[in-house]
Design an enzyme around this catalytic site. Structure first.
Site, PDB file in Angstrom:
ATOM      1  N   ASP A 244     -96.618 -16.148  15.781  1.00 49.04           N
ATOM      2  CA  ASP A 244     -95.909 -15.902  17.029  1.00 49.04           C
ATOM      3  C   ASP A 244     -96.546 -16.711  18.152  1.00 49.04           C
ATOM      4  O   ASP A 244     -97.703 -17.131  18.074  1.00 49.04           O
ATOM      5  CB  ASP A 244     -95.957 -14.409  17.354  1.00 49.04           C
ATOM      6  CG  ASP A 244     -94.756 -13.935  18.151  1.00 49.04           C
ATOM      7  OD1 ASP A 244     -94.121 -14.780  18.811  1.00 49.04           O
ATOM      8  OD2 ASP A 244     -94.454 -12.731  18.107  1.00 49.04           O
TER       9      ASP A 244
ATOM     10  N   ASP B  13     -87.212 -14.959  21.565  1.00 51.79           N
ATOM     11  CA  ASP B  13     -86.876 -13.587  21.953  1.00 51.79           C
ATOM     12  C   ASP B  13     -85.632 -13.585  22.841  1.00 51.79           C
ATOM     13  O   ASP B  13     -85.702 -13.435  24.066  1.00 51.79           O
ATOM     14  CB  ASP B  13     -88.055 -12.957  22.689  1.00 51.79           C
ATOM     15  CG  ASP B  13     -89.300 -12.868  21.815  1.00 51.79           C
ATOM     16  OD1 ASP B  13     -89.170 -12.970  20.581  1.00 51.79           O
ATOM     17  OD2 ASP B  13     -90.401 -12.703  22.367  1.00 51.79           O
TER      18      ASP B  13
ATOM     19  N   GLU C  96     -95.766 -21.675  21.075  1.00 53.59           N
ATOM     20  CA  GLU C  96     -95.417 -22.693  22.082  1.00 53.59           C
ATOM     21  C   GLU C  96     -96.561 -23.024  23.039  1.00 53.59           C
ATOM     22  O   GLU C  96     -96.552 -24.149  23.535  1.00 53.59           O
ATOM     23  CB  GLU C  96     -94.158 -22.257  22.861  1.00 53.59           C
ATOM     24  CG  GLU C  96     -94.277 -21.029  23.688  1.00 53.59           C
ATOM     25  CD  GLU C  96     -94.012 -19.750  22.909  1.00 53.59           C
ATOM     26  OE1 GLU C  96     -94.091 -18.700  23.542  1.00 53.59           O
ATOM     27  OE2 GLU C  96     -93.783 -19.792  21.700  1.00 53.59           O
TER      28      GLU C  96
END
Length: 817
Positions: A399, A472, A402
């Site tokens: 997760d 998300d 980025e």
């Protein structure tokens, strides 16, 4: 005259060249125009690199994305008063000696791409004390030229013309500085700093904040598949995932105990709904100060080995959440801090306390690590290996790759990494952090294929055994519609593995109150969730995930009820396609193909599909046209107690939500591309291509059409991917054109296929004779079936034939219609 570059150098030495003309290099030429040094380097006959940098400067760069080496390529060389021309078998490159402008043509002279005159600019830039440049390169494209790529963009666009995009990796936009054109070329801008892509009537350009020089690659091919193949040749090939990764995955934010995690798998087995994967989300480490400890410190997970073993006993697999940052109480944080391998900017979670909004009276102290540093990647893997890999966990949910960057300040980009400022390498963060885990796991084990689910991607990341999800997202019909062009454009950058949170991540507005979880019985969310599930069945990873409600099928109703049954049907449909999907995965690895295929990839002559963003091919044979508009409920979220024209007077369920007849017949429009005839997958009705049709639907229907001249293997009903072998497959032949299909099989979860341990069974349909030939298998592997049954069904304009059972023992068989 055509000659290899080594001979080119020799000829240049013998006959000399003018001082202001050119110098031969090992794989091209170098020249000076005004104050710029320009280099043309061939990496193959169809891939060329262009470098431009200020005269007197040096340009030395080891690309993070490109792994291919420049090659010795034969080419014709011509020099006139104004132009240097290099011609290979696949490409012509012209360099204007006066202006430095470079253009690219096909071998027949047809123009592909042209730099703008004066389109190469260098503005001095102080990168935290390092003197460098902000660089820009502009090109001229045809007015009606469609281009694709740039990454996963939530803009709802198929063709990426006429826009300006600020390219800095974030939660829901994943950037790849690459586009390809319907004309048959691709362009990769090899820069990792914050970049702006702009296309308008004045031109098309990339502008990057930091760069010692302009550095880009142009690749040419006959079609989009060929450009994808060139990009993978340049930046890396796609390894295979295990078969079980293509089953259904259930996830939620989050399972809060090991009993809850195991209980979900047990419930699916009890209900007989197929499931292959369960995902353990965050906080198994206990609290935010131990963020990403890679250990089960939470007392609700007292025996993680028992949990993993139980999941495996239930014939399921588990992946687990790991992040790009660490809490201050973790061992990793201490080691990385001591070696100055942490970055100082705000990231998630900001507070040491759970809850929203973050309580900043208790800052978490969580910091992002420096994955550009090889020793930092070692530290990351060593803790992952000892804390989680040793338990037998099957893969990684990486997760925030980025990574999360909150309350952004310009000086945040001054953080020093192993490769220079964070600004300089910002967009390559997901590439190097995912690559670190892949490379380390490959180094210690070949028995289990690496499988990584991650939130961000960059050029070259396809070589690291990962699938990128679109972040998300908010739950809405607009979000669902955006996912098709987002996934297709990502695929067209060379990255084939894309998926989404089925249903969207943030769904609280569909609850009666934000966190009460009632959205699963709200017909507005039920309809959206089913349609997203039907779309998800035709993405490389089918995965339900999100927050604000429980997403498991049994919270949406019971067997025999429309929503429950529609979800179950989508999951079972996915499993019936596994032989087709796994064969497609081999084609992705071995033949540079793609799972999700923009219609322009297969039907480039049909201009109607150039900007079509609501349909796609899944593999080479199946056209998917998901229902993307609400048919039974309003798209605008209406609270349960609102009386509107839509719900006024309707009977209501126990929670007060209107009761909807989801079996009422509706319709949706589908465009069938010209160049093929099409069969409705559900009814076998045949349609001509090049037309829009109206398809009747209910909540159960996902419109699917099979291209004439296709062969589809249909798998058995199973509860998990490997429950039954493929000894009794249905083989559907869709007549109307000759067809071939090679059924791929191997050991399903190791890397022996890289050494030839696999088999291919070739099916050949002769449309004129009505005969299906099943050839002897090519190759072998341990456990390969010696005998099996194929049930052959031929589908033509008259409908489907009765199944014809043939027993196959590895010898050539001809089956008459």
């Amino acid at each position: 005259m055509k000659y290899p570059i080594s001979l080119f150098i020799l000829v240049s030495i013998l006959f000399g060249c003018t001082p202001n003309s050119y110098e031969p290099t090992e794989n091209g030429i170098s020249t000076t125009v005004d104050s710029l040094r320009i280099e043309i380097q061939f990496f193959s006959s169809s891939i060329v690199r262009v470098l431009k940098y200020p005269l007197g400067e040096t340009f030395q760069k080891e690309s993070l994305s490109v792994i291919k080496e420049a090659q010795e390529v034969s080419f014709d060389f011509e020099e006139s008063d104004g132009t240097i021309t290099l011609k290979t078998a696949d490409l012509i490159v012209n360099l204007d000696k006066k202006t430095g402008k470079v253009n690219f043509n096909k071998p027949n002279g047809e123009a592909l791409l042209e730099e703008q005159e004066g389109g190469s600019t260098f503005e001095p830039f102080d990168d935290n004390g390092d003197a460098t440049y902000t660089i820009k390169q502009s090109w001229t494209l045809d007015a009606d030229e469609a281009i694709y790529g740039l990454g996963i963009l939530q803009n709802g666009k198929m063709s990426q013309r006429n826009q300006e995009v600020r390219m800095v990796q974030n939660n829901t936009w994943d950037f790849v500085t690459f586009f390809q054109s319907v004309k048959g070329y691709g362009l990769f801008w090899d820069n990792y700093s914050p970049t702006t892509f702009k296309d308008d009537e004045s031109g098309t350009q990339f502008t990057s904040e930091v760069g010692d020089g302009i550095d880009y690659y142009v690749m040419v091919s006959e079609n989009a598949d060929g450009v994808v193949a060139e990009m993978r040749d340049l930046t890396g090939q796609v390894p295979m995932f295990p078969l079980w990764t293509y089953g259904f995955w259930q996830s939620r934010e989050r399972y809060k105990s090991q009993n809850e995690t195991v209980g979900v798998v047990e419930k699916y087995r009890e209900l007989g709904v197929p499931l292959d994967g369960i995902i353990q989300d965050w906080q198994y480490w206990g609290d935010n100060y131990h963020w990403n400890a890679m250990e089960f410190l939470n007392p609700n997970f007292p025996d993680p080995q028992q949990m993993v073993d139980k999941v495996h006993e239930l014939n399921a697999h588990m992946i687990i959440s790991i992040w790009s940052s660490f809490g201050p109480e973790t061992e990793q944080f201490a080691k990385l801090k001591e070696k100055d391998m942490l970055m100082d900017f705000q990231t998630w979670p900001q507070s040491g306390k759970e809850g929203w909004p973050p309580n900043m009276d208790y800052p978490s102290g969580v910091q992002v690590y420096d994955p550009y540093h090889p020793e930092a990647r070692d530290i990351y893997w060593n803790h992952l290996k000892d804390g989680l890999f040793s338990l037998g966990i099957d893969g990684w949910w990486m997760d925030s790759t980025e990574p999360d960057h909150l309350d952004i300040k310009p000086e945040d980009f001054d953080n020093e990494t192993y490769l220079g400022s964070f600004r300089k390498v910002r967009n390559a963060f997901p590439l190097v952090t995912v690559g670190g885990v892949y490379d380390h796991q490959r180094a210690v084990s070949s028995d289990k294929r690496v499988f990584i689910l991650t939130r961000s991607g960059f050029a070259g990341q396809q070589r690291y055994g990962n699938t990128v999800w679109s972040g998300d997202l908010g739950s809405s019909w607009e979000s669902l519609r955006n996912q098709i062009p987002a996934g297709l454009n990502f695929t067209l950058t060379g990255n084939p593995n894309f998926n989404t949170d089925i249903g969207g991540f943030f769904a609280g507005r569909y609850n009666k109150t934000w966190f009460d979880g009632t959205a699963s019985i709200n017909p507005l969310f039920q309809e959206l969730y089913v349609r997203w599930m039907q779309f998800g069945a035709f993405t490389p990873m089918m995965r339900s995930h999100g927050t604000d409600l429980k997403r498991e099928i049994y919270y949406f109703g019971e067997k025999g009820e429309p929503i429950y049954d529609a979800i179950a049907q989508a999951i079972n449909l996915r499993y019936s396609m596994l032989p087709y999907i796994y064969t497609t995965s081999w084609q992705v690895t071995n033949a540079q193909s793609s799972f999700m295929r923009a219609l322009v990839m297969d039907f480039p002559e049909d201009k109607s599909v150039w900007d079509l963003k609501d349909e796609f091919m899944f593999g080479n044979s199946i056209l998917v046209a998901p229902v993307l508009d609400a048919q039974y409920t309003p798209e605008k979220v209406i609270k349960v107690d609102e009386e509107t024209g839509w719900n006024k007077g309707k009977p209501r369920n126990d929670e007060g939500y209107p009761i909807v007849d989801f079996e009422e017949e509706k319709s949706t429009d589908v465009y069938l591309p010209k160049g093929a005839d099409w069969y409705d997958y559900w009814t076998n009705e045949k349609h001509n291509g090049g037309q829009e049709i109206s398809r009747e639907t209910t909540i159960y229907t996902v419109p699917l059409f099979v291209k004439s001249g296709s062969i589809l293997p249909i798998g058995p009903e199973v509860q998990y991917a490997t429950e039954k072998d493929w000894s009794n497959l249905e083989i559907r032949v869709y007549a109307g054109a000759d067809a071939t299909f090679e059924l791929y099989e191997d050991e399903f979860d190791n890397y022996n296929y890289e050494n030839g341990a696999y088999s291919l069974i070739r099916f050949e349909w002769n449309d004129a004779s009505g005969e299906l030939t099943i050839q002897a298998p090519e190759g072998s592997f341990e456990g390969m079936l010696k005998e099996r049954d194929f049930n052959v069904v031929v589908i033509d304009e008259k409908g489907a034939s009765a199944p014809k059972k043939v027993t196959y023992r590895g010898e050539r068989i001809v089956v008459a219609k």
